[in-house]
Design an enzyme around this catalytic site. Structure first.
Site, PDB file in Angstrom:
ATOM      1  N   SER A   1     -19.327 -40.402 -13.148  1.00  0.00           N
ATOM      2  CA  SER A   1     -19.525 -39.644 -11.920  1.00  0.00           C
ATOM      3  C   SER A   1     -20.795 -40.061 -11.172  1.00  0.00           C
ATOM      4  O   SER A   1     -20.855 -41.152 -10.622  1.00  0.00           O
ATOM      5  CB  SER A   1     -19.542 -38.144 -12.251  1.00  0.00           C
ATOM      6  OG  SER A   1     -19.383 -37.367 -11.103  1.00  0.00           O
TER       7      SER A   1
ATOM      8  N   ASP B   1     -23.793 -52.885  -5.338  1.00  0.00           N
ATOM      9  CA  ASP B   1     -23.311 -53.319  -4.030  1.00  0.00           C
ATOM     10  C   ASP B   1     -24.443 -53.796  -3.132  1.00  0.00           C
ATOM     11  O   ASP B   1     -24.263 -54.724  -2.332  1.00  0.00           O
ATOM     12  CB  ASP B   1     -22.546 -52.178  -3.346  1.00  0.00           C
ATOM     13  CG  ASP B   1     -21.205 -51.891  -4.012  1.00  0.00           C
ATOM     14  OD1 ASP B   1     -20.751 -52.751  -4.800  1.00  0.00           O
ATOM     15  OD2 ASP B   1     -20.626 -50.822  -3.763  1.00  0.00           O
TER      16      ASP B   1
ATOM     17  N   LYS C   1     -14.794 -42.110 -13.467  1.00  0.00           N
ATOM     18  CA  LYS C   1     -14.567 -40.840 -12.768  1.00  0.00           C
ATOM     19  C   LYS C   1     -15.038 -40.978 -11.325  1.00  0.00           C
ATOM     20  O   LYS C   1     -16.228 -40.975 -11.051  1.00  0.00           O
ATOM     21  CB  LYS C   1     -15.306 -39.695 -13.454  1.00  0.00           C
ATOM     22  CG  LYS C   1     -15.125 -38.353 -12.760  1.00  0.00           C
ATOM     23  CD  LYS C   1     -15.920 -37.277 -13.475  1.00  0.00           C
ATOM     24  CE  LYS C   1     -15.825 -35.948 -12.731  1.00  0.00           C
ATOM     25  NZ  LYS C   1     -16.506 -35.973 -11.421  1.00  0.00           N
TER      26      LYS C   1
END
Length: 749
Positions: free
Chosen positions: A468, A479, A493
């Site tokens: 999460s 990224d 998740k």
């Protein structure tokens, strides 16, 4: 995720989540639904069918899913019910939706009462088996994981399963050196102890199990939280509560002090020690003492907790006194207790790199916590993971570390806003995560604060337990090209949950409906992908410990699918991909010569083999040979894990302030040093199989084993530190690469 074989083990974990219990309840009580529960079920169904991200009607198809999941949640290993038990309720398989909407939960409660009947019957049979003699020369085996098998067709088949189970537990104790008399006594007491929690179950427990069968049939991360579950969730998020500062556990019907939190009222009094038994509680200085022997742990905890600055009185049997020892009465003033063990912490590890030493700052973050209520009220000192990490980064800067590793192993997530704000400590400005709601509307959560708390090289350590919010942070760092992700693929998740209080529908202040935690959105990486199902793939992979078939999002049969949306507009903060192949090459060369990694690979291979076989021999000769092999392996592991660090191992740099703070916090108000309990027990980090369960060992032995395990070498952390030390060396010798990897770093300009 694998479940314990016995429901009592599950309910031990759920004990703090149940509603108000009745300690004097007996085994013969037939549990029935209460009016408030039937109303709560209706309101929960209305909220879930209208507001959930995955809009799913409560109809016959959903009823079938609830039916299967409810039986599975009661008897996940299929050791109590038979197929005949399931079949007798087949007529209601498509009618549980009507039971909820019609405010008639008699059938779910009847199913549970049958479960309790079967539970008592199976345990009674197991105790009868102890009077027989087992033949350990035969070649038969015991299947220990039965979650995916069919239900036993007959009562005789279930009894044979229990015969093998008892035989296996007897054999474990025999191999550990116990004689028949001791084995019989140990197992009889064990099976009897299973009955005690079962007898303390209440209608609140049954309601919560059933409602979770419904909620989780929609989607894995949707849950019903009873009043105490909601309170426990709130405590976990804010990392604080109002009480005396003791961590308690149940042992043989006693409430026992397992840990005394440093700086708490209990610690400062100097009158409470680890191992003390609490046998009575008076919630204030006027209320008479209530005996709590045999009570459920959550009921004792509820009695001890109370408003800050109020007084609670405890009747204690000291740890070193016998059952008939002299009792002591202690009065303590409740205070706000900070759960610092779950807060962010830092350490510094030094690694030799040729003739120089690289200093790597490690920040361990167990959860993304925030005290939402304190922040809402404007408390400038509200508890926050980001604020704590920012402070630690400032300290690491003063300590002149060369690189920072954020350790998110087994961090299951927490506050979404904390994940965004924590990312902001390592990037200048920009989007962090995208959210898409049930109406396909996409919103972007961004870091809007200019500047970085740390602009130097960065690593993030993850494993299958990182979920999460951990995945949001790791994905954003990846990224942006801001840091190197190390470890194993994360949980997967990729959904966002919210809490919805059902008490707003209650017509009576005394009737509490609990809360729903349900999925309202799916989050996406800024590159447009999602961590759902696939998780975050590390740049440099370490050995995979977990089994993806039994742990992680992909293990759920109704998880949301992987998908993607348009990327957000963002500017990369660096190009770490350029340096990853060089680091990976050094990593592979190093671990190929590392004995610890070779042991780790062997252990993982053995565990995978055992999972695949899913059975264990009940032949004593075969098992003794396996045990001897395991003993030899364990001794080798223990010797290495507890050995003095070698020349190439990372060395822990002691923090003098930490030692000073602990010394100050340990001083009681009187100025005298609080007594430190002496603990004797298991030696070493790796315990031989003694055939015992946790509560059957002494508390001192359990604590000593945990202490030794914490002191053991962390092979994966050490390698991650080596990787970051390698990165520092490469960046310092290659200015061109440093400018591309860390364009914002002050020392690269």
């Amino acid at each position: 995720m694998k479940k314990q074989t016995l429901l009592v083990a599950v309910l031990a974990a759920l004990s703090v989540q149940a509603g108000a219990a009745v300690p004097e309840k007996t085994a013969d009580t037939v549990l029935k639904p209460q009016p408030g529960q039937t109303q709560a079920a209706v309101w929960a169904s209305r909220v879930l069918t209208k507001l959930h991200y995955k809009s799913t009607p409560l109809d016959d198809a959903m009823s079938e899913k609830i039916f299967d999941r409810y039986f599975k949640s009661l008897d996940s290993e299929k050791m109590f019910f038979t197929q005949a038990d399931i079949d007798q309720y087949a007529v209601v398989r498509t009618r549980l939706d009507d039971a909820i909407t019609g405010e008639n939960l008699s059938v779910p409660f009847a199913i549970f009462n049958l479960y309790q009947q079967r539970f008592n019957e199976r345990i009674a049979y197991a105790r009868e088996l102890l009077k027989t003699k087992f033949d350990f020369s035969t070649d038969e085996s015991y299947q220990y994981d039965r979650e995916k098998v069919e239900w036993a067709k007959t009562d005789a088949e279930v009894k044979d399963l229990w015969r093998k189970r008892v035989k296996n537990e007897w054999l474990r104790l025999k191999l550990a050196g116990k004689d028949d008399k001791a084995i019989r006594e140990t197992l009889d007491k064990r099976y009897d102890s299973y009955l005690s929690p079962s007898r303390k179950l209440t209608n609140e427990d049954v309601f919560q199990i059933f409602m979770n069968a419904y909620a989780m049939s929609i989607e894995p991360h949707t849950n019903y939280l009873g009043p105490r579950a909601a309170e426990a969730f709130d405590i976990a998020m804010r990392l604080s509560l109002e009480g005396i500062g003791c961590i308690l556990q149940s042992r043989d019907d006693y409430t026992v002090v397992r840990e005394v939190i440093v700086g708490s009222p209990a610690a400062l009094s100097g009158k409470i020690k680890v191992g003390d038994k609490i046998v009575g509680v008076a919630k204030d200085d006027k209320t008479p003492m209530t005996e709590v022997l045999g009570w459920r742990l959550d009921d004792v905890v509820a009695l001890i907790r109370g408003p800050k600055d109020s007084t609670v009185r405890l009747e204690i049997v000291p740890a070193d006194a016998g059952p008939d020892g002299k009792h002591a009465t202690i009065a303590l003033v409740r205070q706000k207790i900070s759960m610092e063990e779950q807060s962010a912490k830092k350490t510094i590890l030094e690694v030799k790199d040729g003739n120089v030493k690289r200093r790597i700052g490690v920040i361990s973050l167990p959860t993304f916590y925030q005290d939402f209520e304190a922040r809402r009220k404007g408390d400038k000192d509200f508890k926050s993971a980001t604020r704590d990490v920012a402070r630690l980064l400032a300290e690491l800067k003063k300590d002149k570390v060369d690189n920072v590793l954020v350790d998110l192993r087994n961090n299951g997530g927490g506050s979404l806003s904390e994940a965004v704000e924590l990312t902001g400590l390592f990037i200048d400005k920009g989007p962090v995560v995208q959210q898409r709601n049930g109406e396909n509307k996409v919103e972007i959560e961004s870091d809007t604060n200019a500047g970085m708390a740390w602009d130097g090289p960065l690593g993030v350590l993850i494993n299958r337990g990182s979920a999460s919010a951990s995945e949001i942070f790791a994905a954003a760092i990846q990224d942006y090209g801001r840091g190197i992700i190390i470890g194993e693929p994360s949980f997967g998740k990729g959904t966002v949950q919210t809490l919805f209080g059902l008490d707003r529908f209650s017509q009576n202040d005394k009737v509490h409906y609990g809360e729903l935690k349900f999925t309202i959105a799916q989050f996406f990486r800024i590159n447009g992908g999602t961590t759902q199902l696939r998780g975050v793939t590390p740049d440099i992979k370490l050995p995979t410990m977990a089994d993806s078939d039994s742990y992680g999002e992909s293990s759920y049969d109704n998880a949301l699918p992987w998908t993607q949306i348009k990327p957000a507009v963002y500017i990369p903060a660096g190009e770490v991909k350029e340096i990853v192949p060089l680091l990976d090459k050094r990593h592979e060369a190093r671990v190929s010569k590392d004995k610890d990694f070779q042991y780790l690979a062997e252990d993982i291979a053995l565990v995978k083999k055992q999972r695949k076989e899913n059975s264990i021999s009940l032949n004593e000769t075969v098992r003794r040979k396996e045990r001897d092999t395991q003993e030899a392996r364990s001794k080798l592991r223990e010797a290495r894990l507890l050995a003095t660090p070698g020349a190439d191992d990372p060395i822990l740099v002691p923090d003098p302030k930490d030692a000073l703070n602990k010394a100050i916090a340990a001083k009681p108000a009187s100025g005298k040093t609080a007594p430190v309990p002496k603990v004797a027990g298991v030696k070493g980090a790796l315990r031989s199989d003694d055939g015992l369960q946790g509560s059957e060992r002494t508390l001192a032995a359990e604590l000593e084993a945990e202490k030794a395990a914490k002191a053991a070498k962390d092979v994966l952390l050490n390698e991650a530190v080596h990787i970051l030390a390698d990165e520092v060396g490469l960046l310092k010798t290659d200015t061109r690469m440093a400018l591309r990897v860390l364009p914002y770093a002050a020392d690269t300009k």
